[in-house]
Design a protein around this motif. Structure first.
Motif, PDB file in Angstrom:
ATOM      1  N   PHE A 171      21.830 -22.195 -47.234  1.00  0.00           N
ATOM      2  CA  PHE A 171      21.743 -20.729 -47.247  1.00  0.00           C
ATOM      3  C   PHE A 171      21.257 -20.207 -45.897  1.00  0.00           C
ATOM      4  O   PHE A 171      21.848 -19.292 -45.308  1.00  0.00           O
ATOM      5  N   HIS A 172      20.188 -20.779 -45.381  1.00  0.00           N
ATOM      6  CA  HIS A 172      19.601 -20.270 -44.141  1.00  0.00           C
ATOM      7  C   HIS A 172      20.373 -20.703 -42.893  1.00  0.00           C
ATOM      8  O   HIS A 172      20.301 -20.024 -41.861  1.00  0.00           O
ATOM      9  N   CYS A 173      21.089 -21.814 -42.978  1.00  0.00           N
ATOM     10  CA  CYS A 173      21.905 -22.236 -41.832  1.00  0.00           C
ATOM     11  C   CYS A 173      23.257 -21.531 -41.817  1.00  0.00           C
ATOM     12  O   CYS A 173      23.973 -21.590 -40.812  1.00  0.00           O
ATOM     13  N   GLY A 174      23.611 -20.894 -42.923  1.00  0.00           N
ATOM     14  CA  GLY A 174      24.888 -20.191 -42.978  1.00  0.00           C
ATOM     15  C   GLY A 174      26.074 -21.113 -43.154  1.00  0.00           C
ATOM     16  O   GLY A 174      27.186 -20.791 -42.726  1.00  0.00           O
ATOM     17  N   VAL A 175      25.844 -22.280 -43.797  1.00  0.00           N
ATOM     18  CA  VAL A 175      26.943 -23.204 -44.074  1.00  0.00           C
ATOM     19  C   VAL A 175      27.123 -23.308 -45.587  1.00  0.00           C
ATOM     20  O   VAL A 175      26.158 -23.158 -46.340  1.00  0.00           O
ATOM     21  N   PRO A 176      28.331 -23.569 -46.065  1.00  0.00           N
ATOM     22  CA  PRO A 176      28.577 -23.556 -47.510  1.00  0.00           C
ATOM     23  C   PRO A 176      28.349 -24.888 -48.203  1.00  0.00           C
ATOM     24  O   PRO A 176      28.363 -24.962 -49.420  1.00  0.00           O
ATOM     25  N   TYR A 177      28.094 -25.943 -47.450  1.00  0.00           N
ATOM     26  CA  TYR A 177      28.192 -27.292 -48.008  1.00  0.00           C
ATOM     27  C   TYR A 177      27.111 -27.657 -49.021  1.00  0.00           C
ATOM     28  O   TYR A 177      27.335 -28.458 -49.917  1.00  0.00           O
ATOM     29  N   GLY A 178      25.913 -27.114 -48.882  1.00  0.00           N
ATOM     30  CA  GLY A 178      24.805 -27.603 -49.685  1.00  0.00           C
ATOM     31  C   GLY A 178      24.547 -26.872 -50.983  1.00  0.00           C
ATOM     32  O   GLY A 178      23.732 -27.317 -51.796  1.00  0.00           O
ATOM     33  N   MET A 179      25.200 -25.728 -51.208  1.00  0.00           N
ATOM     34  CA  MET A 179      24.869 -24.908 -52.376  1.00  0.00           C
ATOM     35  C   MET A 179      25.189 -25.626 -53.681  1.00  0.00           C
ATOM     36  O   MET A 179      26.273 -26.180 -53.852  1.00  0.00           O
ATOM     37  N   GLN A 180      24.219 -25.621 -54.602  1.00  0.00           N
ATOM     38  CA  GLN A 180      24.359 -26.318 -55.883  1.00  0.00           C
ATOM     39  C   GLN A 180      24.491 -25.313 -57.030  1.00  0.00           C
ATOM     40  O   GLN A 180      23.900 -24.236 -56.998  1.00  0.00           O
ATOM     41  N   ASP A 181      25.267 -25.697 -58.043  1.00  0.00           N
ATOM     42  CA  ASP A 181      25.421 -24.881 -59.249  1.00  0.00           C
ATOM     43  C   ASP A 181      24.290 -25.246 -60.201  1.00  0.00           C
ATOM     44  O   ASP A 181      24.451 -26.046 -61.118  1.00  0.00           O
ATOM     45  N   LEU A 182      23.117 -24.656 -59.945  1.00  0.00           N
ATOM     46  CA  LEU A 182      21.913 -25.056 -60.661  1.00  0.00           C
ATOM     47  C   LEU A 182      22.030 -24.835 -62.167  1.00  0.00           C
ATOM     48  O   LEU A 182      21.641 -25.697 -62.968  1.00  0.00           O
TER      49      LEU A 182
END
Length: 418
Positions: free
Chosen positions: A191-202
């Motif tokens: 989120f803070h780096c502005g990249v989409p790769y790490g976001m999880q569907d919690l």
């Protein structure tokens, strides 16, 4: 009131103080937890960037270990609430549950700047440092006031400490495949780096997990995709953020500065413990010129470019020798001497070899309706694939402020097949 009723009452009514978070929205703490967050030791985390020098490459990466700790706590709350709601067989104690929540909130209390980048140096593990703080006043009393056991909180975090069955269960939740730490840092860092790769569907992940008295968290087969996504996210975040070429330059330069200082006696390990970003900067810049120069260059954003890169080969003795920092320092000095013979003005410390540590991709999560670990299910993330991903992340790089001849003997020795 029974133990489970006390826990439900606590989760429903005691967590009433709201903190606003950009990632998980509202995070609710008890009054006692607010006091813990206002303590000197916890407030120090608000002055430590979660990703160290990553802001030099990703300007938005200035979030702190304070916000991460709150995020881990709120995910731990959701997991515990799920277990309490779903499980009628697990005999949780009120003290054990609150100790688990405080372990989630306080798990990073022993962190100091660049901790993860300095694992090879002769420093105490941050988990052990955390445990020491937890068992010291005033945190110890604040933990007791909340109804938790300070020794149990410390043992859940620090795996070197003996622990009860219940504590071991919570330890496996806090540090596992689907642990709240990983679920927060992957999403928060992305989120803070502005990249989409790490976001999880919690929400989906939480809908697929259950508590198992022997295995901790287990999933059903519908949750396999979520775990695959998490493991891919971990790989992509290491590739694009954590081990970005220029971030590795910053961390390897800082590690070299501290290695020289510790080895030469101008710095003791205890001087690093308890520092925040600003006090760390002041201490590093006060080092003797040889060591302090490298640290100052990092603080000024003047990073050495990568001049040579090659995948790490575990079967290559030269590559393997780089895992020993003393041997690596000798190889760096030899490489600098070779460069000087080619007419380059290069100090020994201006040639730095970087080798990331091995990263594990946990694939032993139990899939309950298949009766198999994830690694044996129909998934691309079997044990062999996990090893391949780990190997791909390990790249040897040679950093230097000046262009180096491509026929340098150092490069030839690293490229030579054994």
């Amino acid at each position: 009131m029974g133990e489970m009723e006390r826990i439900r009452e606590y989760l429903s009514n005691s967590l009433s103080e709201a903190y606003r978070d950009p990632l998980w929205k509202h995070i609710y703490l008890s009054n006692g937890m607010v006091k813990i967050c206002q303590s000197k030791d916890f407030m120090r985390l608000s002055r430590i960037r979660q990703l160290g020098p990553a802001y030099l490459i990703y300007p938005g990466a200035v979030h702190t270990r304070y916000s991460h700790s709150l995020g881990v706590f709120t995910i731990a709350c959701q997991i515990l609430s799920l277990f309490v709601r779903k499980s009628s067989t697990l005999a949780f104690s009120f003290e054990g549950c609150v100790s688990f929540l405080l372990a989630a909130l306080l798990h990073d209390l022993g962190h100091f700047p660049y901790t993860h980048s300095l694992k090879e140096l002769p420093l105490e593990e941050h988990e052990a440092l955390t445990a020491q703080i937890l068992l010291t006043e005033p945190i110890r009393d604040l933990i007791r006031d909340e109804g938790a056991n300070p020794e149990l909180v410390a043992a859940i975090i620090d795996k070197s400490r003996p622990i009860s069955w219940e504590g071991g269960f919570f330890r496996s939740i806090l540090s596992g495949v689907l642990d709240p730490d990983k679920l927060d840092y992957l999403s928060r860092d992305a989120f803070h780096c502005g990249v989409p790769y790490g976001m999880q569907d919690l929400d989906f992940i939480l809908s697929r997990i259950e508590a198992d008295p022997e295995r901790g968290i287990v999933i059903d087969q519908k949750g396999i995709l979520a775990v695959e996504h998490l493991l891919f996210s971990k790989y992509l975040m290491y590739s694009s953020v954590y081990w970005h070429r220029d971030i590795r330059a910053a961390t390897s330069m800082m590690k070299k500065a501290l290695y020289l200082a510790l080895d030469g006696g101008s710095l003791s390990p205890k001087e690093l413990y308890g520092l925040d970003d600003e006090s760390f900067r002041l201490r590093a810049q006060a080092l003797p010129p040889r060591e302090g120069r490298l640290a100052t260059l990092v603080f000024e954003g003047k990073l050495f470019p990568s001049r040579f890169e090659i995948p790490f080969d575990l079967d290559n003795p030269t590559h393997k020798s780089l895992e020993d920092l003393k041997l690596r320092a000798r190889i760096e000095a030899d490489g600098a001497a070779q460069a000087r013979l080619c007419g380059l003005a290069l100090e020994n410390d201006d040639l730095i070899i970087d080798l990331p540590e091995a990263i594990s991709f946990e694939t032993e999560l139990w899939v309950k309706d298949l009766g198999l670990p994830l690694s044996e299910c129909k998934t691309v993330f079997g044990a062999d694939a996990a090893r391949v991903f780990s190997r791909r992340l390990r790249v040897i790089r040679v950093y230097s402020p000046v262009e180096l001849p491509q026929d340098l003997e150092l490069f030839n020795s690293l490229a030579r097949k054994r």
